[in-house]
Design a protein around this motif. Sequence first.
Motif, mmCIF file in Angstrom:
data_model
loop_
_atom_site.group_PDB
_atom_site.id
_atom_site.type_symbol
_atom_site.label_atom_id
_atom_site.label_comp_id
_atom_site.label_asym_id
_atom_site.label_seq_id
_atom_site.Cartn_x
_atom_site.Cartn_y
_atom_site.Cartn_z
ATOM 1 N N LEU A 97 14.802 9.625 11.055
ATOM 2 C CA LEU A 97 14.864 8.452 10.182
ATOM 3 C C LEU A 97 14.814 7.191 11.030
ATOM 4 O O LEU A 97 15.611 7.023 11.948
ATOM 5 N N GLY A 98 13.833 6.352 10.754
ATOM 6 C CA GLY A 98 13.756 5.086 11.482
ATOM 7 C C GLY A 98 13.196 5.192 12.889
ATOM 8 O O GLY A 98 13.325 4.259 13.662
ATOM 9 N N GLU A 99 12.544 6.300 13.216
ATOM 10 C CA GLU A 99 11.984 6.431 14.570
ATOM 11 C C GLU A 99 10.552 6.965 14.505
ATOM 12 O O GLU A 99 10.307 8.054 13.977
ATOM 13 N N TRP A 100 9.609 6.187 15.030
ATOM 14 C CA TRP A 100 8.203 6.591 15.044
ATOM 15 C C TRP A 100 7.689 6.526 16.475
ATOM 16 O O TRP A 100 7.980 5.577 17.198
ATOM 17 N N VAL A 101 6.943 7.560 16.860
ATOM 18 C CA VAL A 101 6.467 7.602 18.245
ATOM 19 C C VAL A 101 4.972 7.907 18.273
ATOM 20 O O VAL A 101 4.487 8.783 17.550
ATOM 21 N N GLU A 102 4.269 7.191 19.132
ATOM 22 C CA GLU A 102 2.811 7.347 19.251
ATOM 23 C C GLU A 102 2.442 8.732 19.758
ATOM 24 O O GLU A 102 3.076 9.260 20.682
ATOM 25 N N LYS A 103 1.380 9.302 19.157
ATOM 26 C CA LYS A 103 0.942 10.638 19.585
ATOM 27 C C LYS A 103 -0.555 10.712 19.876
ATOM 28 O O LYS A 103 -1.002 11.611 20.561
ATOM 29 N N CYS A 104 -1.343 9.824 19.291
ATOM 30 C CA CYS A 104 -2.802 9.911 19.435
ATOM 31 C C CYS A 104 -3.352 8.499 19.420
ATOM 32 O O CYS A 104 -2.779 7.618 18.783
ATOM 33 N N ARG A 105 -4.480 8.288 20.135
ATOM 34 C CA ARG A 105 -5.041 6.944 20.153
ATOM 35 C C ARG A 105 -6.420 6.899 19.491
ATOM 36 O O ARG A 105 -7.158 5.938 19.657
ATOM 37 N N GLY A 106 -6.759 7.991 18.823
ATOM 38 C CA GLY A 106 -8.037 7.996 18.098
ATOM 39 C C GLY A 106 -9.232 7.795 19.005
ATOM 40 O O GLY A 106 -10.121 7.008 18.697
ATOM 41 N N GLY A 116 1.263 7.520 14.849
ATOM 42 C CA GLY A 116 2.465 8.161 15.362
ATOM 43 C C GLY A 116 3.077 9.155 14.414
ATOM 44 O O GLY A 116 2.633 9.337 13.274
ATOM 45 N N ALA A 117 4.114 9.796 14.920
ATOM 46 C CA ALA A 117 4.874 10.766 14.120
ATOM 47 C C ALA A 117 6.251 10.185 13.834
ATOM 48 O O ALA A 117 6.785 9.405 14.620
ATOM 49 N N ASN A 118 6.799 10.601 12.707
ATOM 50 C CA ASN A 118 8.119 10.138 12.274
ATOM 51 C C ASN A 118 9.131 11.183 12.752
ATOM 52 O O ASN A 118 9.322 12.207 12.140
ATOM 53 N N LEU A 119 9.740 10.928 13.898
ATOM 54 C CA LEU A 119 10.573 11.966 14.518
ATOM 55 C C LEU A 119 11.952 12.082 13.897
ATOM 56 O O LEU A 119 12.554 13.144 13.874
ATOM 57 N N CYS A 134 0.868 -1.168 0.000
ATOM 58 C CA CYS A 134 0.000 0.000 0.000
ATOM 59 C C CYS A 134 0.909 1.223 0.000
ATOM 60 O O CYS A 134 1.889 1.263 0.745
ATOM 61 N N ARG A 135 0.566 2.218 -0.838
ATOM 62 C CA ARG A 135 1.431 3.405 -0.885
ATOM 63 C C ARG A 135 0.996 4.475 0.109
ATOM 64 O O ARG A 135 1.463 5.599 0.046
ATOM 65 N N GLY A 136 0.099 4.116 1.039
ATOM 66 C CA GLY A 136 -0.326 5.077 2.065
ATOM 67 C C GLY A 136 0.634 5.054 3.241
ATOM 68 O O GLY A 136 1.852 4.950 3.077
ATOM 69 N N CYS A 137 0.036 5.109 4.420
ATOM 70 C CA CYS A 137 0.832 5.217 5.662
ATOM 71 C C CYS A 137 1.947 4.177 5.742
ATOM 72 O O CYS A 137 3.064 4.493 6.130
ATOM 73 N N VAL A 138 1.615 2.935 5.403
ATOM 74 C CA VAL A 138 2.605 1.862 5.597
ATOM 75 C C VAL A 138 3.821 2.010 4.688
ATOM 76 O O VAL A 138 4.896 1.493 4.995
ATOM 77 N N ALA A 139 3.642 2.741 3.576
ATOM 78 C CA ALA A 139 4.808 3.001 2.717
ATOM 79 C C ALA A 139 5.676 4.058 3.398
ATOM 80 O O ALA A 139 6.900 3.950 3.438
ATOM 81 N N VAL A 140 4.997 5.074 3.965
ATOM 82 C CA VAL A 140 5.745 6.162 4.601
ATOM 83 C C VAL A 140 6.490 5.652 5.835
ATOM 84 O O VAL A 140 7.604 6.075 6.122
ATOM 85 N N CYS A 141 5.899 4.701 6.552
ATOM 86 C CA CYS A 141 6.607 4.188 7.733
ATOM 87 C C CYS A 141 7.421 2.936 7.378
ATOM 88 O O CYS A 141 7.813 2.168 8.261
#
Lengths: 131, 226
Positions: B125-134, B120-123, B27-34
């Motif tokens: 390269l190679g680091e993602w951190v949770e910010k919201c739980r919807g 999460g946010a991509n803080l 998928c070229r959405g979120c999962v591509a970006v992460c």
Amino acid sequence: MKNSFQITILCCNYTNLAEREDLASLLGKIEIKRYPCSGHIEITDILRAFKEGAKAVMVAGCSKGTCHNQKGSERAEKRVLGAKKILEEIGIEPERVEMFYVSRLDSGDFVEKAKAFYQRVLSLELKERAQ
Amino acid sequence: MIIAERRPIPEILQNIEGYEKVLVLGCRGCVAVCSAGGDREVAILAEALRLARTLSGKPLEVLEATFIRQCDPEYLEPLKKYKGEVEAVVSLACGVGVNLIADLYPEMRVYPGVDTSFYGANLSLGEWVEKCRGCGDCIIDKTAGLCPIARCAKNLLNGPCGGSQGGRCEVRKEMPCIWHEIVERMKRRGELEKLMEIWEPKDWRPAGGDGLRVRIRDDLRLNGGN
Ligand code: SF4
Ligand code: SF4
């Protein structure tokens, strides 16, 4: 063991000018695949080499700071790390793929490292076959 | 964005054990970006599956494709052409994509290739951190834009708890205590007294406590949504 033991070397086109003949003293089959830059070597290239019969894969790129494309060889090192992780998950020893930084334009250094890697993998292979 | 991580390959291999031809679908959405399920990850997983199956003496044919999105029926249309061609699909989209395939193509066997983890946010390269739980009932207007539901280990609405020390969370010292940060920020803004206000009980129904969450916007729907 000739031909039943294949090592594939993935390397940058410009690092050195070594040819298969320079490694002719090694038993088995040595495949050398060259890329425009080692930074161009993908995890898929490493995995494919194993699928095509390699028992080990050596990735070689210019020593840090000497890569013509600045960080190409450092990228290659990261890809090797990624490939190791996948190999481990599917039950292949991660030591069967290694990154080597070699002196730019010094085929001697490259050949020496290739031979040392070959020996290491060969003992790994023999140990495994003995089990 | 939605953050996901590739599932362990042995688990994927187990799911597709009996098949000889599968599609790995990115998928070229979120999962591509992460970097969990875009074109590159599709190629890597496909190659890894081929290698593993070659080694086990049961070669596997793996087709590769990546769609623009998998969370939208329109973008899933091209999946039709794989019906009957492959025995199973390993989807590298988040769970939304996998579920939608299962809904729209009930005759297809679809398996998740990633674990969907968090928003999460991509803080770096190679680091993602949770910010919201919807949670569906946002309260960060009251907390200086910092979410205690996602970022406080105890999801407290009235922190900090007694364990916070030197601005660090007691659950894991490497995590900042978000309530400590909220208090500090409100203080700097001169709005600390706002934290003394008694809040209405939080409505957890929009967080999923009321069953499946659905959002309808009549102003966007034509022909009853079709
Ligand atoms: S399927 Fe999931 S990963 Fe892909 S765009 Fe939609 S929400 Fe993002
Ligand atoms: S309060 Fe709810 S909606 Fe707002 S950021 Fe936190 S989890 Fe997300």
